[in-house]
Design an enzyme around this catalytic site. Structure first.
Site, mmCIF file in Angstrom:
data_model
loop_
_atom_site.group_PDB
_atom_site.id
_atom_site.type_symbol
_atom_site.label_atom_id
_atom_site.label_comp_id
_atom_site.label_asym_id
_atom_site.label_seq_id
_atom_site.Cartn_x
_atom_site.Cartn_y
_atom_site.Cartn_z
ATOM 1 N N SER A 17 1.653 0.265 -0.920
ATOM 2 C CA SER A 17 0.951 -0.636 -0.010
ATOM 3 C C SER A 17 0.165 -1.641 -0.827
ATOM 4 C CB SER A 17 -0.007 0.147 0.883
ATOM 5 O OG SER A 17 -0.868 -0.728 1.605
ATOM 6 N N TYR A 55 -6.220 6.107 2.450
ATOM 7 C CA TYR A 55 -4.872 5.541 2.399
ATOM 8 C C TYR A 55 -4.684 4.715 1.126
ATOM 9 C CZ TYR A 55 -0.722 2.973 3.985
ATOM 10 O OH TYR A 55 0.536 2.435 4.096
#
Length: 261
Positions: free
Chosen positions: A144, A157
């Site tokens: 990401s 995350y």
């Protein structure tokens, strides 16, 4: 540009039941790969595989939890027994728990790392051990852009994706003597069920595209969300022969949102 080196190759794709993983499975199957689609959601996975089969693609469902290293070893052995040697691995399984760092629970932190980092380790290790004997293969981890840019309420995350990205780079260095390439694709905001769950009761994508000064988010310069297919096409390039001299690379697919800083 026509991609080569994918046709007839066994491609193991985790997180294939929805979102980016499902798009990767479809893209690789469309390029002629024999896809081993892996997810712990058996029902959703069956739907994805049935659609690919109806289109005449080669896709096979394998239910497994990437957090369970023993189950992963059994999975990889079964895939190779049934389909042949795995030549492509795409780590696309992931979970998202949002919330300020001081408010995250132990369970949220541990599950995020167990899937996003631990799952990448478990599957990559099991597949790489077999690829080494054959001295070929390509591994891509879907990380990401949050791994490189701080995000408010995304500490778990972002940290887990940073761990998976750096692990993949280290793996690529260790496997380079065996001709195995390891790369990373780092999406930004992508129109998936994960993003829609994060938006909650306000699903309007414009607040993501425009950014928020209060949340230290610059928005998306290209003025649109990515589609899962955008990410899948980047993955397909990195596992193809056309990327034969590319390894340990992190390809951002985020419309410029990270500003590449």
């Amino acid at each position: 540009m026509e991609l080569t080196g994918i046709e007839s190759t066994v491609a193991l794709v985790t997180g294939a039941a929805q979102g980016i993983g499902a798009a990767v499975a479809a893209t690789l199957a469309g390029a002629g790969a024999r896809v081993a689609a892996v997810d712990r959601n058996a029902e959703a996975l069956a739907t994805v595989v049935a659609k690919l089969e109806a289109e005449g693609r080669s896709a096979h469902a394998f239910t497994a939890d990437v957090c369970d290293s023993e189950a992963v070893d059994v999975l990889v052995r079964r895939v190779e027994d049934e389909l042949g040697p795995v030549g492509i691995l795409v780590n696309a399984a992931g979970v998202l728990h949002t919330g300020r760092a001081v408010e995250l629970s132990d369970r949220q932190w541990q599950e995020t790392f167990s899937v996003n980092a631990g799952g990448v380790f478990n599957v990559s290790r099991a597949v790489a051990r077999r690829m080494m004997d054959r001295r070929r293969g390509a591994i891509v981890t879907v990380a990401s852009n949050a791994a490189g840019v701080p995000r408010v309420e995304m500490a778990a995350y972002a940290a887990s994706k940073a761990a998976s990205a750096q692990f993949t780079r280290c793996l690529g260095l260790e496997l380079s003597d065996y001709g195995i390439r390891c790369n990373i694709v780092s999406p930004g905001s992508t129109d998936t069920p994960m993003l829609r769950s994060m938006l909650g009761e306000d699903p309007d994508p414009r607040r993501v595209i425009e950014g928020s000064q209060a949340a230290y988010r610059v928005g998306i310069p290209l003025r649109k969300l990515a589609q899962p297919s955008d990410v899948a096409e980047a993955v397909a390039y990195l596992v193809s022969d056309q990327a034969g001299h590319v390894t340990m690379h992190d390809l951002y697919v985020d419309g410029g949102a990270a500003l590449h800083v």
